[in-house]
Design a protein around this motif. Structure first.
Motif, PDB file in Angstrom:
ATOM      1  N   VAL A   1      -4.690  11.291  -3.446  1.00  0.00           N
ATOM      2  CA  VAL A   1      -4.536  10.117  -2.579  1.00  0.00           C
ATOM      3  C   VAL A   1      -4.371  10.554  -1.136  1.00  0.00           C
TER       4      VAL A   1
ATOM      5  N   ASP B   1      -4.382   1.770   6.159  1.00  0.00           N
ATOM      6  CA  ASP B   1      -3.475   0.709   6.600  1.00  0.00           C
ATOM      7  C   ASP B   1      -3.806   0.281   8.024  1.00  0.00           C
TER       8      ASP B   1
ATOM      9  N   ILE C   1      -8.460   1.541  -0.710  1.00  0.00           N
ATOM     10  CA  ILE C   1      -7.597   0.369  -0.522  1.00  0.00           C
ATOM     11  C   ILE C   1      -7.485   0.163   0.982  1.00  0.00           C
TER      12      ILE C   1
ATOM     13  N   LEU D   1       2.028   2.342  -3.464  1.00  0.00           N
ATOM     14  CA  LEU D   1       1.051   2.969  -4.350  1.00  0.00           C
ATOM     15  C   LEU D   1       1.236   4.477  -4.452  1.00  0.00           C
ATOM     16  N   ASN D   2       1.629   5.116  -3.337  1.00  0.00           N
ATOM     17  CA  ASN D   2       1.868   6.564  -3.385  1.00  0.00           C
ATOM     18  C   ASN D   2       3.348   6.892  -3.178  1.00  0.00           C
TER      19      ASN D   2
ATOM     20  N   MET E   1      -3.911   9.023   2.860  1.00  0.00           N
ATOM     21  CA  MET E   1      -3.550   7.803   3.583  1.00  0.00           C
ATOM     22  C   MET E   1      -3.959   7.902   5.043  1.00  0.00           C
TER      23      MET E   1
ATOM     24  N   VAL F   1       0.833  -1.205   0.000  1.00  0.00           N
ATOM     25  CA  VAL F   1       0.000   0.000   0.000  1.00  0.00           C
ATOM     26  C   VAL F   1       0.870   1.257   0.000  1.00  0.00           C
ATOM     27  N   ARG F   2       2.054   1.185   0.606  1.00  0.00           N
ATOM     28  CA  ARG F   2       2.959   2.339   0.614  1.00  0.00           C
ATOM     29  C   ARG F   2       3.669   2.526  -0.720  1.00  0.00           C
TER      30      ARG F   2
ATOM     31  N   LEU G   1      -6.188   5.392   1.122  1.00  0.00           N
ATOM     32  CA  LEU G   1      -5.415   4.209   1.502  1.00  0.00           C
ATOM     33  C   LEU G   1      -5.515   4.047   3.013  1.00  0.00           C
TER      34      LEU G   1
END
Length: 399
Positions: free
Chosen positions: A107, A188, A218, A73-74, A109, A70-71, A186
């Motif tokens: 995006v 997490d 996500i 992705l950006n 997070m 996931v990290r 995103l």
């Protein structure tokens, strides 16, 4: 519309990257590669797409690579190989300024700790991301209030975090994340630190807020029950690799290998499978066109004691038993419409099996399954019981 496309993305930490990738191709385990090269395989050859408005869950045990993925992705973590596209733009080739703009506008997070500012009101906390982006004061107030209203927290906008319960604080954090106007969120392990009751409430909040705001999300988790509850699709990871991608139903009914099978063996499928998964093809007649002899003939051919009455546009009109058809024939009826019994239980196609059970157990007839206002199938008590018995026998055979 595809919002995120990941193509053959890998991340190897340490030196001897090429050697580590070759060993992965040879089938060596993560621990073997670490011993042989000193390199750690975080993610290997990951490929998937995420559609607009989808909740895409990435799950796996600790060390599976889900948080690393996931990290990537950006580009909080730089990929070793592969391409990542957001809205068609190749993130892996962006310079620092372009990447900063994507993180600022496209995006957002969210981590385990939502981190509310204790000295600011709930409204100011919710506005924070918009303020950083330079959104004008009045506009960000309107957007923040809308997000709080969606979360059922607008009445608390002038209070401070310490005046709210832990669960309400988490809802503020979630509202802030979704208010930031980012197309993609995103998350997490965002709920993993919560106690079970609050965690379930937050899952419900996310689902409800998503219905209103239609973000592309996500969501990272190690909990399969959480993944099945909130995910439109799920990717299961092991040792940096994606093992299987599919809906909850896909994964439960067609596990890709023994690893996935071990994940799902303790899942109560009645909480995941829907009416659509266990419905059967209905035996139907068109009472506006067919007569009683046609109905009786169809019952004889299909070895059933009733048929469903359906219009030519697949609208459910009711049902007709063998006794109904015989009575119609004796009365000289040419069409079945006057003999249709209209009182029949129906359920939506996506109703969970656990919710179907009390309906079908009390129903004197099979239960019609509806999708978009049309007849999609029928539930028969024996088949529902058989589906549950199959699950029980599978669990017993695995013990």
């Amino acid at each position: 519309m595809t919002k995120i496309r990941v193509e053959n993305v890998s991340k190897v930490f340490g030196k001897k990257v090429a050697q580590a990738q070759d060993l992965v191709k040879q089938g060596k385990s993560k621990s073997e590669i670490l011993k042989m090269t000193g390199a750690t395989v975080g993610v290997y050859d990951a490929s998937f797409e995420v559609e607009e408005g989808e909740i895409f869950v990435i799950m796996g045990l600790s060390g599976s690579g889900k948080s690393t993925l996931v990290r990537l992705l950006n580009r909080l973590i730089e990929p070793t190989a592969g391409q990542i596209y957001i809205n068609g733009d190749d993130v892996s080739k962006m310079n620092k300024q372009q990447l900063r703009e994507v993180r600022r506008t496209s995006v957002n997070m969210v981590f385990q700790n939502f981190g509310l500012f204790p000295h600011q009101t709930i409204l100011k906390n919710t506005e924070y991301g918009l303020k950083v982006r330079g959104v004008p004061k009045e506009e960000r107030k309107i957007k923040a209030e809308k997000a709080l209203e969606n979360a059922g927290l607008l009445d608390f906008k002038d209070q401070y975090p310490k005046q709210l319960s832990g669960g309400m604080q988490q809802r503020v954090g979630l509202a802030r994340a979704l208010a930031n106007d980012s197309e993609i969120v995103l998350m997490d392990e965002a709920f993993s630190a919560l106690d079970p009751l609050i965690r379930k409430e937050m899952q419900d909040e996310l689902i409800e807020l998503q219905q209103n705001m239609k973000k592309t999300i996500i969501f990272i988790t190690h909990d399969l029950n959480e993944a099945l509850r909130i995910g439109d699709r799920i990717a299961i990871m092991k040792d940096g690799k994606i093992i299987q991608i599919g809906t909850g139903e896909d994964i439960l009914t067609h596990p890709a290998d023994d690893y996935v099978r071990s994940f799902i063996e303790d899942i109560d499928r009645s909480k995941v499978l829907t009416a659509e998964n266990i419905m059967v093809r209905p035996v139907t007649v068109n009472p506006e066109h067919d007569g009683p002899k046609v109905a009786l003939q169809r019952m004889k051919e299909e070895q059933v004691s009733l048929v469903l009455a359906m219009s030519k546009t697949r609208e459910l009109l009711g049902y007709i038993t063998a006794d109904d058809a015989l009575r119609c024939a004796k009365e000289g009826q040419q069409k079945l419409l006057p003999c249709v019994q209209k009182e029949m239980n129906t359920v939506p196609h996506d109703l969970l099996l656990e919710e179907v059970l009390p309906i079908i157990s009390d129903s004197p007839t099979p239960v019609a399954v509806m999708k978009d206002g049309k007849l999609a199938g029928v539930l028969i008590r024996g088949i529902v019981i058989e589906a549950l018995a199959k699950e029980t026998s599978e669990v017993a055979s695995n013990e």
